[in-house]
Design an enzyme around this catalytic site. Sequence first.
Site, PDB file in Angstrom:
ATOM      1  N   ASP A   1      45.715  -5.173  51.315  1.00 44.10           N
ATOM      2  CA  ASP A   1      46.137  -6.281  52.161  1.00 44.10           C
ATOM      3  C   ASP A   1      45.487  -7.479  51.481  1.00 44.10           C
ATOM      4  O   ASP A   1      44.271  -7.661  51.574  1.00 44.10           O
ATOM      5  CB  ASP A   1      45.610  -6.117  53.591  1.00 44.10           C
ATOM      6  CG  ASP A   1      46.118  -7.236  54.489  1.00 44.10           C
ATOM      7  OD1 ASP A   1      45.996  -8.403  54.073  1.00 44.10           O
ATOM      8  OD2 ASP A   1      46.630  -6.959  55.579  1.00 44.10           O
ATOM      9  N   HIS A   2      46.296  -8.270  50.770  1.00 43.41           N
ATOM     10  CA  HIS A   2      45.640  -9.264  49.891  1.00 43.41           C
ATOM     11  C   HIS A   2      44.862 -10.314  50.698  1.00 43.41           C
ATOM     12  O   HIS A   2      44.017 -11.000  50.148  1.00 43.41           O
ATOM     13  CB  HIS A   2      46.634  -9.883  48.901  1.00 43.41           C
ATOM     14  CG  HIS A   2      47.512 -10.962  49.458  1.00 43.41           C
ATOM     15  ND1 HIS A   2      48.640 -10.698  50.188  1.00 43.41           N
ATOM     16  CD2 HIS A   2      47.414 -12.306  49.394  1.00 43.41           C
ATOM     17  CE1 HIS A   2      49.205 -11.838  50.540  1.00 43.41           C
ATOM     18  NE2 HIS A   2      48.489 -12.838  50.071  1.00 43.41           N
TER      19      HIS A   2
ATOM     20  N   HIS B   1      48.504  -8.874  57.756  1.00 37.77           N
ATOM     21  CA  HIS B   1      47.541  -9.938  57.459  1.00 37.77           C
ATOM     22  C   HIS B   1      46.924 -10.546  58.721  1.00 37.77           C
ATOM     23  O   HIS B   1      45.714 -10.744  58.805  1.00 37.77           O
ATOM     24  CB  HIS B   1      48.192 -11.055  56.643  1.00 37.77           C
ATOM     25  CG  HIS B   1      48.891 -10.579  55.399  1.00 37.77           C
ATOM     26  ND1 HIS B   1      48.364  -9.610  54.588  1.00 37.77           N
ATOM     27  CD2 HIS B   1      50.066 -10.948  54.831  1.00 37.77           C
ATOM     28  CE1 HIS B   1      49.190  -9.412  53.562  1.00 37.77           C
ATOM     29  NE2 HIS B   1      50.226 -10.201  53.705  1.00 37.77           N
TER      30      HIS B   1
HETATM   31  O1  LIG Z   1      52.206 -10.844  51.909  1.00 36.05           O
HETATM   32  C1  LIG Z   1      52.767 -11.919  51.937  1.00 36.05           C
HETATM   33  O2  LIG Z   1      52.016 -13.032  51.821  1.00 36.05           O
HETATM   34  C2  LIG Z   1      52.613 -14.255  51.401  1.00 36.05           C
HETATM   35  C3  LIG Z   1      51.625 -15.353  51.776  1.00 36.05           C
HETATM   36  O3  LIG Z   1      50.434 -15.142  51.092  1.00 36.05           O
HETATM   37  P1  LIG Z   1      49.441 -16.331  50.796  1.00 36.05           P
HETATM   38  O4  LIG Z   1      48.341 -15.697  50.061  1.00 36.05           O
HETATM   39  O5  LIG Z   1      50.198 -17.350  50.005  1.00 36.05           O
HETATM   40  O6  LIG Z   1      49.046 -16.892  52.115  1.00 36.05           O
HETATM   41  C4  LIG Z   1      53.954 -14.497  52.055  1.00 36.05           C
HETATM   42  O7  LIG Z   1      54.573 -15.610  51.462  1.00 36.05           O
HETATM   43  C5  LIG Z   1      54.828 -13.293  51.850  1.00 36.05           C
HETATM   44  O8  LIG Z   1      56.048 -13.471  52.554  1.00 36.05           O
HETATM   45  C6  LIG Z   1      54.160 -12.035  52.342  1.00 36.05           C
HETATM   46  O9  LIG Z   1      54.921 -10.908  51.935  1.00 36.05           O
END
Ligand SMILES: O=C1O[C@H](COP(=O)(O)O)[C@@H](O)[C@H](O)[C@H]1O
Length: 502
Positions: free
Chosen positions: A179-180, A242
């Site tokens: 989960d980045h 997230h």
């Molecule tokens: O996992 C995802 O995250 C991005 C947003 O990530 P961020 O690090 O730029 O906040 C999102 O645009 C994407 O739809 C989603 O799959």
Amino acid sequence: MDAMTFVLFGATGDLAKRKIIPALYSLYVDQKLPPSFSFIGVSITELSDEEFHEHIEQSVHTFSEGGSNDFSKVKEFLPSIRYCKLDVTNEGEYKKLLKLIQLREEELNIPENRMFYMSVAPTFFDVIALNIKKSGLGSTKGWKRLIIEKPFGHDLKSAQELNEKLSTTFQEEEIYRIDHYLGKPMVQNLEALEFANPIFQTLWNNQHIANIQITASETVGVEKRASYYDKAGAIRDMFQNHMMQLLMMSSMHLPKRITAADIRNEKKKIIESVRPLKKEDVHSDVIRGQYGPGEIDGKSVIGYIEEPGIAPSSKNDTFVAVRLWIDDPFWKGVPFYIRTGKRMKNKSTRIVIEFKNHLKELYVNQNEEPTPNLLIIGINPNEGVSLQLNSKNPLKDGKIEPINIEFSADQDDVPKAYELLLIDAFEGDATFFAHWTEVELSWKWVQPILEAFDENLVPLHIYPTGSYGPDASHRLLEEDGFGWWLDKRSHELSNIASTEET
Ligand SMILES: O=C1O[C@H](COP(=O)(O)O)[C@@H](O)[C@H](O)[C@H]1O
Ligand SMILES: NC(=O)C1=CN([C@@H]2O[C@H](COP(=O)(O)OP(=O)(O)OC[C@H]3O[C@@H](n4cnc5c(N)ncnc54)[C@H](OP(=O)(O)O)[C@@H]3O)[C@@H](O)[C@H]2O)C=CC1
């Protein structure tokens, strides 16, 4: 860190090119990769090692960010890298991969420690795991680990089925679910912010906190992901994973010891205490939105249903706002407001903690009434912390006004999420990966919302591109006497709150 083989399934794909390869290179430059590191890229396209090396060079040059802009070592990085053309659905082809792995293990004289990274379409997750087992790739004399990308299932049932299939090849402690958001430095810092600062630790409860607001707004739209996103929506794409992780990380209680297992246990307790929603009641606590046409940076932008690949009749959610409650003694009575949306006014992921205003009654003059203290944690794109206090302004006859004490990290020096997560996985530290219990409980909580959306029990509000989302999302807070912080007043209050999307 152990010497190892790193097998990247989907090595020619978008995520590999934009995030994984640049992160590996950056770790190489910073000498954070294991001293003996065999990297094998796997994909369906026929490529020679040299052609794959060109792909790596291109990816590093195009997508390296911040501190890793040192390209002088790219050529040095390449000799550890090999390519294997393989159709992941074809069991017979895995023998070829096994041979290459073993050959490199011999050449580099490294133990059979094998890290498999699935950066492929989710339909392949289970088949790859099964073929790793059947082909003998997973029968190692060293350790084996699996890093798996999102989405982990489409709903509760499919997530359970996927987990069951993975677990025939990998034990839970061998699985690293990415989960980045958990790799973002400020999210990793939340625990220290709360637990290493007695002033916050003492205040982190319902006696002092009025409400917590978690926002992840983006200016980008669906982009080229229509086929995936139109089936996922904001609720699956951002909220179930997230946003739920941000909720757990910001509300968990001090564990007895700061270890992966203890933190995980505290997170579990939180998610178990989130008051369940009934499908019939979802409309009271959840706002569903979809972006219509509008403007971003003065430029006209089309609405969601005009986007290529989206049906004009689509009712998919590109925005979701939720009010929820944690039924435990620490958080009883504190509402959590969580929202995420695409094509909004600005790019900003942040947590705002609004403190109770016990002194309100001391100030008889309405003009003097202090605004609540706020702790603003900027997660993305600007990382930092801001504390809003009240102070007399000597230039305005001592009028009480909010001031900010602010720390903002130098963005170039901040390590990227994928770098931090890869190091953790290499070291066998799963603290910042999603454990199955968290994933399952989170799907369980979200399931009634999915059903209510499917059955159209919740109105779909169209909001203009470039706005703060549907007006209806204010209702959730206004009902409790609050409002979203930083929307209209972001510049007055804090620099870490919002900037342009990169
Ligand atoms: O996992 C995802 O995250 C991005 C947003 O990530 P961020 O690090 O730029 O906040 C999102 O645009 C994407 O739809 C989603 O799959
Ligand atoms: N892209 C992103 O920003 C994000 C992606 N993810 C997740 O990461 C994963 C990968 O996404 P993404 O990189 O965008 O996907 P892509 O479609 O860009 O890449 C898929 C990769 O899989 C390979 N592939 C396709 N079919 C086969 C097959 N039968 N056998 C072997 N390899 C095959 C492709 O090879 P080839 O190119 O040679 O055809 C390519 O390397 C997905 O699970 C996605 O949900 C998660 C967060 C963000």
